[in-house]
Design an enzyme around this catalytic site. Sequence first.
Site, PDB file in Angstrom:
ATOM      1  CG  ASP A 141      -1.588   1.266   1.491  1.00  0.00           C
ATOM      2  OD1 ASP A 141      -2.208   1.769   0.529  1.00  0.00           O
ATOM      3  OD2 ASP A 141      -1.512   1.791   2.620  1.00  0.00           O
ATOM      4  CG  ASP A 152      -1.296   7.826   0.277  1.00  0.00           C
ATOM      5  OD1 ASP A 152      -0.170   8.241  -0.068  1.00  0.00           O
ATOM      6  OD2 ASP A 152      -2.317   7.970  -0.424  1.00  0.00           O
TER       7      ASP A 152
END
Length: 435
Positions: A270, A272
């Site tokens: 992932d 952020d």
Amino acid sequence: MKVVIMAGGKGTRIASVRNDVPKPMIQICGKPILEYQIDNLRACNLTDIILVIGYLGDKIKDYFGDGRKFGVNIEYFVEDYPLGTAGALFKMPQLIDDFLLLCGDVIVDIDFNRFITFHKEHRALASLMAHPNGHPYDSSLLVTEITVPETVGGMPRDTHRVIRWMSKEDERTYYKNLVNAGIELISPELLKETMKSFVPRHPETPDKIDLDRDVLKPNISSGRIFVYNTPEYIKDMGTPDRLYETEKDIKSGKVHARNLQNKQKAIFLDRDGTINKMVGFVTKLEQFELIKGAAEAIKLINKSGYLAIVVTNQPVIARGDCTFEELQAIHDKMETELGKAGAFVDGIYVCPHHTDKGFEGERLEYKCICDCRKPKPGLLLQAAKDFNIDLSESYIIGDSYRDIEAGENAGVKKCIQVEGNKANGLLDAVKNIVD
Ligand SMILES: [Zn+2]
């Protein structure tokens, strides 16, 4: 298809290892570098080989002969004096069809037929093999054309067409980690085009021609030079360090495992909160900041047998807070910052969609239910298709339940949730996988 291998080079930096054999004959695990290439080519049914030899060329000829012992057919082109990285090509009347060009001092293990298919599909004058590497800041970088979405709700498309070539000396700010690997598929038409405007740099050696400077760069404007980006193993034996590292990689099986004919394994990441600090939504370049330990973590992945692939929801596009161009700039910054630390990602997959309508400035065409917004598995499935990934041998690491569910929906081996924005969170998670 014919294969030309430039095997005339004199290794200077590597001379501390061996200086009585030409660079392509330096042995790794008891076998010359060039023999690894020939084995790889034969496995791809590329058996028609021309070796360009010069410096200590007899040592190459003595070893490989006509190639029969190695299951290939070898012809030789002898340079009486160095003709540069491309001069010999202009003296070979047998190059009437597209051909593959390699340097004899690189350890590779590549699915060349995949590369050839790409080349044919793009009707390229030349296709350049490229890859992300751990030192983009001092490498020759290629920049490809990215088109704006052609349809309502569409995605920007990388056409793979070269629009810029950044040399080591060129000033650069943020860039995609797309390093020229020095392996090309070339159409004879490119050689003809080159001759139309070629001016020798040194009048006393008019037949000395440099592939990058004299052949490829001047033809970028044709729009028919393309980039083939691959995570496969390509390492030039420029320094003793690299040689020892490659020896290790051959022994561990990593070199062959990376061949895209084989199923790959990946660690999906992932973005952020996992790689960079989550400060509300990241919509501006200056808001992007790596979390401590993230680059080190990704470098660990790069050194392992896993691909590092970013899968990120970016509803900022649908919300109208960020354009595709601005998002691209943010990703260029991410790749640049990672590169400075010796790390790179093999791919970045983005979902620009979002479902909730009713915000000011939103882009309605991206307000929809899609198959890619995590926890849906679309991004992972697309990457699996592109890189021939075995999802059941892969992992996902992220700071949200959406990442975990996306991993489960895609059927990955294990989903690891980290605390958002936590220093060394990603690093600890990666260590658990690769150690
Ligand atoms: Zn989506």
